[in-house]
Write a protein that holds these residues in place. Sequence first.
Motif: not given
Length: 264
Positions: A31-34, A36-39, A45-49
């Motif tokens: 999810a973090t990689y995606m 980052k790809q989307e900008g 991501v970590s907070g939502m996780a």
Amino acid sequence: MHQILFYIGDFPIRSYGTIVAIAILLAIGLATYMAKQEGKYEEHVSGMAIWAILGALLGARLWQVLFFEWGYYSQHLMDVFAIWNGGMSIQGGLVGGFIGGGLYTWKHKIHFWEFADIVAPGIILGQAVGRIACFMNGDAFGSPTGSNFGLVYPEGTVAYSTYGSQPLWPAEVWEGQWDLIVLALLFLFKMRRVPTGYLFLAYNILYSAGRFALEFLRGDSDRFAGLTAAQWTSLSVMVLAAVFMVYLHFRPAKTSAPKQTETA
């Protein structure tokens, strides 16, 4: 199939919890990689996780207790809290996780559908790896195949106590493989630039369709009106996802307010 991987002193390191933890880390990583790809949304991501994990743990246990094994847990209330022994419904975990993630996006005023599309591949990857935990723990098992083909679970597992040494359909293994197919399909859909929200909704429909079909092979679920609780949940999710797709398709596009011009 090893419920306990090894011991640290007298403390057992259980395969179920270890693999679930790995699955969560892989889901967050993708999810973090995606993001980052989307900008966008990478910092969230970590907070939502954290919100999603807390919701998923609560939802997974409650779903399992209330809809799958209430007959047992109603007579053994203290066992409700023994989550280290397994007994977590993935569908309940998803519902709880979605609620937790949705509350996070609401709190931080994040576009829910955009964020959901970004994290969808990570979610299904986590599910695929998580099914390995079920296999190692001897739960989420199939029904007897009636032949020499199938998984034979060792003593000490719920599957063995239910069916003994009969070969069972590898339902949890095939579900993990279906999850990987769904992951590949999501990447294909993403390349086609589907409308916002459709990637997340397609994930829900595809996973639920596979789960609905594989439930016919499961041997650990009671049936209500001919279907298991998981099948009724899958049908509900597919209908809701289709309704949301229609809603997103016909929802008026947001337009910015016209600029005001000054008059001399």
